[in-house]
Design a protein around this motif. Structure first.
Motif, short mmCIF file in Angstrom:
data_model
loop_
_atom_site.label_atom_id
_atom_site.label_comp_id
_atom_site.label_asym_id
_atom_site.label_seq_id
_atom_site.Cartn_x
_atom_site.Cartn_y
_atom_site.Cartn_z
N LEU A 20 -63.44 -53.93 -23.51
CA LEU A 20 -62.96 -54.43 -24.80
C LEU A 20 -64.06 -54.35 -25.84
CD1 LEU A 20 -60.91 -57.54 -23.63
CD2 LEU A 20 -60.02 -55.33 -24.39
N ALA A 21 -65.26 -54.73 -25.46
CA ALA A 21 -66.37 -54.69 -26.40
C ALA A 21 -66.63 -53.27 -26.86
CB ALA A 21 -67.62 -55.28 -25.75
N GLN A 22 -66.61 -52.32 -25.94
CA GLN A 22 -66.84 -50.92 -26.30
C GLN A 22 -65.77 -50.43 -27.27
OE1 GLN A 22 -69.40 -48.98 -25.66
NE2 GLN A 22 -68.54 -47.20 -26.63
N GLN A 23 -64.52 -50.78 -27.04
CA GLN A 23 -63.45 -50.34 -27.90
C GLN A 23 -63.60 -50.92 -29.30
OE1 GLN A 23 -60.03 -51.48 -25.61
NE2 GLN A 23 -60.02 -49.60 -24.46
N GLU A 24 -64.06 -52.15 -29.41
CA GLU A 24 -64.21 -52.78 -30.71
C GLU A 24 -65.41 -52.24 -31.47
OE1 GLU A 24 -62.13 -57.03 -29.61
OE2 GLU A 24 -64.28 -56.92 -29.81
N GLU A 25 -66.40 -51.68 -30.80
CA GLU A 25 -67.59 -51.16 -31.46
C GLU A 25 -67.29 -49.87 -32.22
OE1 GLU A 25 -70.75 -50.63 -28.70
OE2 GLU A 25 -70.75 -52.73 -28.12
N ILE A 26 -66.29 -49.14 -31.83
CA ILE A 26 -66.01 -47.84 -32.44
C ILE A 26 -65.04 -48.01 -33.59
CG2 ILE A 26 -65.14 -45.52 -32.05
CD1 ILE A 26 -66.11 -45.75 -29.18
N ALA A 27 -65.48 -47.62 -34.78
CA ALA A 27 -64.68 -47.78 -36.00
C ALA A 27 -63.57 -46.74 -36.06
CB ALA A 27 -65.58 -47.62 -37.22
N SER A 28 -62.54 -47.06 -36.81
CA SER A 28 -61.49 -46.07 -37.09
C SER A 28 -62.10 -44.98 -37.98
CB SER A 28 -60.32 -46.73 -37.81
OG SER A 28 -60.70 -47.09 -39.13
N PHE A 29 -61.47 -43.84 -38.04
CA PHE A 29 -62.00 -42.76 -38.88
C PHE A 29 -62.03 -43.20 -40.34
CE2 PHE A 29 -61.80 -38.96 -41.51
CZ PHE A 29 -62.88 -38.26 -41.01
N LYS A 30 -61.01 -43.90 -40.77
CA LYS A 30 -60.97 -44.37 -42.17
C LYS A 30 -62.19 -45.24 -42.48
CE LYS A 30 -58.17 -46.90 -45.46
NZ LYS A 30 -57.00 -47.71 -45.71
N ASP A 31 -62.55 -46.10 -41.54
CA ASP A 31 -63.72 -46.96 -41.72
C ASP A 31 -65.02 -46.17 -41.58
OD1 ASP A 31 -62.12 -49.19 -42.17
OD2 ASP A 31 -62.20 -49.84 -40.07
N ALA A 32 -65.01 -45.19 -40.70
CA ALA A 32 -66.23 -44.40 -40.46
C ALA A 32 -66.55 -43.46 -41.62
CB ALA A 32 -66.08 -43.59 -39.18
N ASP A 33 -65.52 -42.90 -42.24
CA ASP A 33 -65.70 -41.93 -43.33
C ASP A 33 -65.99 -42.67 -44.63
OD1 ASP A 33 -65.73 -39.60 -44.84
OD2 ASP A 33 -63.55 -39.43 -44.91
N ASN A 34 -67.21 -43.16 -44.75
CA ASN A 34 -67.59 -44.01 -45.88
C ASN A 34 -67.41 -43.37 -47.25
OD1 ASN A 34 -68.39 -46.17 -44.21
ND2 ASN A 34 -70.40 -45.24 -43.90
N ASN A 35 -67.60 -42.07 -47.34
CA ASN A 35 -67.47 -41.40 -48.64
C ASN A 35 -66.08 -40.79 -48.85
OD1 ASN A 35 -67.60 -39.19 -46.97
ND2 ASN A 35 -69.52 -38.40 -47.80
N ASP A 36 -65.18 -41.02 -47.93
CA ASP A 36 -63.77 -40.58 -48.04
C ASP A 36 -63.62 -39.08 -48.32
OD1 ASP A 36 -62.69 -43.17 -47.63
OD2 ASP A 36 -63.04 -43.67 -49.74
N ASN A 37 -64.48 -38.26 -47.70
CA ASN A 37 -64.35 -36.82 -47.92
C ASN A 37 -63.59 -36.11 -46.80
OD1 ASN A 37 -66.28 -36.87 -45.91
ND2 ASN A 37 -67.68 -35.45 -46.95
N GLY A 38 -63.16 -36.87 -45.79
CA GLY A 38 -62.35 -36.29 -44.73
C GLY A 38 -63.12 -35.68 -43.58
N VAL A 39 -64.46 -35.69 -43.65
CA VAL A 39 -65.29 -35.20 -42.56
C VAL A 39 -66.40 -36.21 -42.28
CG1 VAL A 39 -64.81 -32.76 -43.02
CG2 VAL A 39 -66.80 -33.84 -44.08
N LEU A 40 -67.00 -36.08 -41.11
CA LEU A 40 -68.01 -37.02 -40.66
C LEU A 40 -69.41 -36.46 -40.94
CD1 LEU A 40 -67.71 -39.75 -39.17
CD2 LEU A 40 -68.19 -38.53 -37.07
N ASN A 41 -70.21 -37.23 -41.67
CA ASN A 41 -71.59 -36.79 -41.86
C ASN A 41 -72.48 -37.47 -40.83
OD1 ASN A 41 -72.72 -39.29 -42.93
ND2 ASN A 41 -71.78 -38.78 -44.90
N ALA A 42 -73.73 -37.08 -40.78
CA ALA A 42 -74.65 -37.57 -39.74
C ALA A 42 -74.84 -39.08 -39.81
CB ALA A 42 -75.99 -36.85 -39.86
N ASP A 43 -74.97 -39.63 -41.01
CA ASP A 43 -75.16 -41.08 -41.16
C ASP A 43 -73.91 -41.84 -40.72
OD1 ASP A 43 -77.75 -40.77 -42.14
OD2 ASP A 43 -77.08 -40.74 -44.24
N GLU A 44 -72.74 -41.33 -41.09
CA GLU A 44 -71.48 -41.98 -40.69
C GLU A 44 -71.32 -41.96 -39.17
OE1 GLU A 44 -68.91 -40.81 -44.70
OE2 GLU A 44 -68.90 -39.46 -42.97
#
Length: 109
Positions: A20-44
């Motif tokens: 459960l802890a592991q599942q909660e640590e991983i953000a949704s893509f919407k939350d992960a994509d901080n700049n909302d460009n639709g792709v994942l950068n290294a910092d994200e």
């Protein structure tokens, strides 16, 4: 019966908690994509996928499918490309990565 439940419940919770802890640590893509460009950068990726250690090999700031495949054992986003696909990791790729990381966590890898 209550005694049995009271003795089993802590064991069940202890066994389930790491998953459960592991599942909660991983953000949704919407939350992960901080700049909302639709792709994942290294910092994200570093923030959203703790422990994945995805290496941005060409230092362009964007995580490619090939870089993700070369960084995460067992990941195969682009069959037949041998880890050299330069396409950026998008939302569908992210979900595959999350599923693999959760599977590895459950398996103890």
């Amino acid at each position: 019966m209550k005694t049995l439940i009271k003795s089993i419940l802590p064991l069940a919770l202890a066994a389930a908690f790491p998953v459960l802890a592991q599942q909660e640590e991983i953000a949704s893509f919407k939350d992960a994509d901080n700049n909302d460009n639709g792709v994942l950068n290294a910092d994200e990726a570093a923030e959203a996928l703790p422990g994945a250690n995805i290496n941005d090999a060409n230092d362009d700031g964007v995580v490619s499918r090939g870089e993700a495949e070369n960084s995460i054992a067992g990941l195969n986003l682009t069959p037949g490309n041998d880890g050299d696909d330069a396409s950026a990791v998008d939302e569908s790729d992210y979900h595959i990565i999350v599923q693999l990381l959760q599977h590895n966590a459950q398996a103890g890898n």
